[in-house]
Design a protein around this motif. Structure first.
Motif, PDB file in Angstrom:
ATOM      1  N   UNK A  93     -14.044   3.964  10.977  1.00  0.00           N
ATOM      2  CA  UNK A  93     -12.965   3.331  10.194  1.00  0.00           C
ATOM      3  C   UNK A  93     -13.591   2.385   9.182  1.00  0.00           C
ATOM      4  N   UNK A  94     -14.520   1.555   9.638  1.00  0.00           N
ATOM      5  CA  UNK A  94     -15.213   0.605   8.762  1.00  0.00           C
ATOM      6  C   UNK A  94     -15.920   1.317   7.623  1.00  0.00           C
ATOM      7  N   UNK A  95     -16.644   2.391   7.946  1.00  0.00           N
ATOM      8  CA  UNK A  95     -17.366   3.153   6.913  1.00  0.00           C
ATOM      9  C   UNK A  95     -16.414   3.692   5.855  1.00  0.00           C
ATOM     10  N   UNK A  96     -15.295   4.253   6.308  1.00  0.00           N
ATOM     11  CA  UNK A  96     -14.337   4.837   5.360  1.00  0.00           C
ATOM     12  C   UNK A  96     -13.681   3.769   4.491  1.00  0.00           C
ATOM     13  N   UNK A  97     -13.381   2.632   5.088  1.00  0.00           N
ATOM     14  CA  UNK A  97     -12.762   1.547   4.315  1.00  0.00           C
ATOM     15  C   UNK A  97     -13.757   1.011   3.281  1.00  0.00           C
ATOM     16  N   UNK A  98     -15.010   0.924   3.646  1.00  0.00           N
ATOM     17  CA  UNK A  98     -16.030   0.396   2.727  1.00  0.00           C
ATOM     18  C   UNK A  98     -16.204   1.268   1.488  1.00  0.00           C
ATOM     19  N   UNK A  99     -15.820   2.539   1.558  1.00  0.00           N
ATOM     20  CA  UNK A  99     -15.987   3.420   0.402  1.00  0.00           C
ATOM     21  C   UNK A  99     -14.910   3.198  -0.660  1.00  0.00           C
ATOM     22  N   UNK A 100     -13.844   2.436  -0.297  1.00  0.00           N
ATOM     23  CA  UNK A 100     -12.760   2.220  -1.262  1.00  0.00           C
ATOM     24  C   UNK A 100     -12.917   0.901  -1.972  1.00  0.00           C
TER      25      UNK A 100
ATOM     26  N   UNK B 131      -6.487   3.401   9.240  1.00  0.00           N
ATOM     27  CA  UNK B 131      -6.699   3.873   7.869  1.00  0.00           C
ATOM     28  C   UNK B 131      -5.381   3.929   7.101  1.00  0.00           C
ATOM     29  N   UNK B 132      -4.317   4.376   7.762  1.00  0.00           N
ATOM     30  CA  UNK B 132      -2.994   4.397   7.128  1.00  0.00           C
ATOM     31  C   UNK B 132      -2.528   2.983   6.780  1.00  0.00           C
TER      32      UNK B 132
END
Length: 74
Positions: A67-74, A42-43
């Motif tokens: 990680x994938x889920x969090x990246x997809x929100x950006x 993520x960093x």
């Protein structure tokens, strides 16, 4: 020196996998960043703004799916 083909983030907890992919991608002209765990991924995503992410699912800290889920929100 040729221009970079693109930016790739390689995320894997196995050092040999990161090293091999990093080597092949560098030789292919890519600018490569690596991470060994979920928080590091993520960093690195925030820092390097990759065009492509090679993401292991079984990661320490935060698994690859999260990680994938969090990246997809950006």
């Amino acid at each position: 020196m040729a221009a970079s083909t693109g930016r790739v983030l390689v995320v894997d907890d196995e050092p040999i996998v990161r090293e091999i992919l990093d080597g092949y991608l560098h030789r292919g002209g890519f600018d490569v960043a690596t991470a060994s765990d979920g928080p590091g991924a993520l960093d690195a995503f925030e820092t390097h703004s990759p065009d492509l992410i090679v993401l292991d699912l079984m990661l320490p800290g935060i698994d690859g799916l999260e990680v994938f889920r969090r990246i997809r929100t950006t």
